[in-house]
Write an enzyme that holds these catalytic residues in place. Structure first.
Site, PDB file in Angstrom:
ATOM      1  N   LYS A  52       0.833  -1.207   0.000  1.00 45.42           N
ATOM      2  CA  LYS A  52       0.000   0.000   0.000  1.00 45.42           C
ATOM      3  C   LYS A  52       0.868   1.257   0.000  1.00 45.42           C
ATOM      4  O   LYS A  52       0.573   2.231  -0.705  1.00 45.42           O
ATOM      5  CB  LYS A  52      -0.961  -0.022   1.198  1.00 45.42           C
ATOM      6  N   GLN A  96      -5.078  -1.666   9.460  1.00 46.37           N
ATOM      7  CA  GLN A  96      -5.005  -2.977   8.811  1.00 46.37           C
ATOM      8  C   GLN A  96      -5.557  -4.068   9.728  1.00 46.37           C
ATOM      9  O   GLN A  96      -5.222  -4.129  10.912  1.00 46.37           O
ATOM     10  CB  GLN A  96      -3.540  -3.268   8.427  1.00 46.37           C
ATOM     11  N   ASP A 119     -11.278   2.583   3.654  1.00 43.14           N
ATOM     12  CA  ASP A 119     -11.550   1.138   3.561  1.00 43.14           C
ATOM     13  C   ASP A 119     -13.036   0.871   3.313  1.00 43.14           C
ATOM     14  O   ASP A 119     -13.410  -0.239   2.911  1.00 43.14           O
ATOM     15  CB  ASP A 119     -11.171   0.442   4.880  1.00 43.14           C
TER      16      ASP A 119
HETATM   17  N1  L34 Z   1      -8.153  -2.595   6.984  1.00 41.97           N
HETATM   18  N2  L34 Z   1      -7.519  -4.741   6.402  1.00 41.97           N
HETATM   19  C1  L34 Z   1      -7.932  -3.516   6.021  1.00 41.97           C
HETATM   20  N3  L34 Z   1      -8.134  -3.177   4.731  1.00 41.97           N
HETATM   21  C2  L34 Z   1      -7.908  -4.086   3.748  1.00 41.97           C
HETATM   22  O1  L34 Z   1      -8.160  -3.768   2.475  1.00 41.97           O
HETATM   23  C3  L34 Z   1      -7.442  -5.356   4.084  1.00 41.97           C
HETATM   24  N4  L34 Z   1      -7.111  -6.308   3.145  1.00 41.97           N
HETATM   25  C4  L34 Z   1      -7.416  -7.717   3.419  1.00 41.97           C
HETATM   26  C5  L34 Z   1      -6.807  -8.032   4.789  1.00 41.97           C
HETATM   27  N5  L34 Z   1      -6.956  -6.952   5.765  1.00 41.97           N
HETATM   28  C6  L34 Z   1      -7.272  -5.680   5.431  1.00 41.97           C
HETATM   29  C7  L34 Z   1      -6.058  -6.232   2.305  1.00 41.97           C
HETATM   30  O2  L34 Z   1      -5.410  -5.204   2.144  1.00 41.97           O
HETATM   31  C8  L34 Z   1      -6.713  -8.426   2.269  1.00 41.97           C
HETATM   32  N6  L34 Z   1      -5.847  -7.422   1.697  1.00 41.97           N
HETATM   33  C9  L34 Z   1      -4.894  -7.679   0.684  1.00 41.97           C
HETATM   34  C10 L34 Z   1      -4.166  -6.664   0.072  1.00 41.97           C
HETATM   35  C11 L34 Z   1      -3.222  -6.911  -0.889  1.00 41.97           C
HETATM   36  C12 L34 Z   1      -2.948  -8.195  -1.293  1.00 41.97           C
HETATM   37  C13 L34 Z   1      -3.671  -9.237  -0.710  1.00 41.97           C
HETATM   38  C14 L34 Z   1      -4.621  -8.969   0.267  1.00 41.97           C
HETATM   39  C15 L34 Z   1      -1.884  -8.417  -2.307  1.00 41.97           C
HETATM   40  O3  L34 Z   1      -1.164  -7.527  -2.670  1.00 41.97           O
HETATM   41  N7  L34 Z   1      -1.714  -9.644  -2.787  1.00 41.97           N
HETATM   42  C16 L34 Z   1      -0.701  -9.980  -3.769  1.00 41.97           C
HETATM   43  C17 L34 Z   1       0.382 -10.879  -3.200  1.00 41.97           C
HETATM   44  C18 L34 Z   1       1.108 -10.325  -2.036  1.00 41.97           C
HETATM   45  C19 L34 Z   1       2.035 -11.324  -1.407  1.00 41.97           C
HETATM   46  O4  L34 Z   1       3.103 -11.575  -1.978  1.00 41.97           O
HETATM   47  O5  L34 Z   1       1.678 -11.901  -0.351  1.00 41.97           O
HETATM   48  C20 L34 Z   1      -1.377 -10.716  -4.920  1.00 41.97           C
HETATM   49  O6  L34 Z   1      -0.837 -10.688  -6.010  1.00 41.97           O
HETATM   50  O7  L34 Z   1      -2.417 -11.333  -4.673  1.00 41.97           O
END
Ligand code: L34
Length: 292
Positions: A52, A96, A119
């Protein structure tokens, strides 16, 4: 079968946002500012929050990361929220999730000024979203809607099955997919107690899987030509990786993908779009688009 590239789509949208921010700043406007609060050292949360902060840089936003140890008291965290609510330079902020067990997540969410709740988790934003009023829409469902739209995937009148009923994905996803201005689909929500889950899935034109169980959606549950959106990102131990784990979606990708018209991969599907939607919401907050 066409792969839905969430990573490339998110990169393109962030470039569009950066262009708009450049214009805003050139015209003497304010640079959008996102603050993120990270409690403890959960591996997933560390990665997502880091992504982020990087996304803020890509969009030309100012960002502030506030870190606390897992033993922070609820009172201290509420004081931090109060401070961010009052900080005039901060346009939007997030805490988060998940939070340590001794902290009441709902209490924290409700303490956030809904006008800075990028959010979209505050009850005011959730309620406004449910009746189709302008508001911050939670980032994962908004990211999925954006992906379907950018890929020209028809949803109107289609049968959409959502797996999972969480407050941050399943429930808002169902709301958006049923609304005329977004999905305009016929929506069924299935969860851990659903007795006809497999049957519902087999009839679905679109399946959105958000249950957090690796490989839960198998080929026998998917109709030929279905659209599959995989929200799961579970860390599964994997000795062949340097990190010691790999990310696993809720869908048995290898066997399901050949049957689909479109499918999102994990990683590189919904995850990057979640972050990109948070950037969209922060831009809207900076522009006071929904609330004065
Ligand atoms: N307050 N909590 C708050 N806001 C959110 O919007 C979230 N979320 C969820 C969990 N808790 C939160 C996220 O940010 C899930 N989440 C989230 C954000 C980004 C990614 C996955 C979940 C992401 O970037 N995933 C990458 C891989 C990252 C890695 O290497 O682990 C992908 O390509 O899926």
């Amino acid at each position: 079968m066409q792969l839905i590239d969430g990573k490339a789509t998110a990169t393109a949208i962030k470039a569009e946002i950066a262009e708009e921010v450049k214009q805003i700043v050139a015209n003497g406007g304010k640079q959008p500012h996102l603050a993120a609060v990270l409690v403890g050292h959960d591996g997933g949360s560390e990665t997502y929050v880091k992504n982020k902060v990087l996304a803020c840089e890509a969009c030309g936003f100012k960002s502030t990361l506030i870190r606390y140890e897992a033993d922070i008291t609820e009172e201290e965290l509420l004081a931090c929220v109060d401070k961010l609510n009052k900080d005039e330079d901060v346009d939007g902020f997030i805490v988060q999730l998940p939070l340590p067990k001794h902290i009441d997540e709902q209490k924290i969410i409700e303490a956030i000024d809904y006008r800075k709740d990028v959010d979209g988790f505050h009850p005011i934003n959730v309620g406004r979203m449910a009746i189709g009023l302008p508001c911050f829409i939670s980032a994962t469902p908004l990211g999925i809607i954006t992906l379907l739209k950018r890929y020209g995937i028809e949803t109107s009148g289609k049968k959409c099955v959502i797996l999972g009923r969480s407050n941050i994905v399943g429930k808002p996803m169902a709301q958006l997919m049923m609304q005329k201005q977004y999905g305009d689909a016929t929506v069924t929500v299935c969860h851990s107690r659903s007795q006809t889950l497999k049957e519902e899935c087999r009839e679905a034109d679109i399946i959105i899987a958000a249950i957090g169980k690796p490989n839960f959606v198998t080929a026998d549950m998917v109709k030929d030509g279905a659209v599959i959106v995989d929200v799961g990102t579970t860390r599964v131990p994997d000795a062949t990786r340097k990190s010691g784990f790999r990310l696993n979606g809720d869908v048995d990708f290898e066997n399901v993908a050949p049957k689909c018209s479109y499918i999102t991969p994990v990683p590189g599907g919904v995850g990057p779009m979640t972050i990109c939607s948070l950037m969209k919401n922060t831009l809207a907050a900076g522009k006071k688009e929904y609330y004065k």
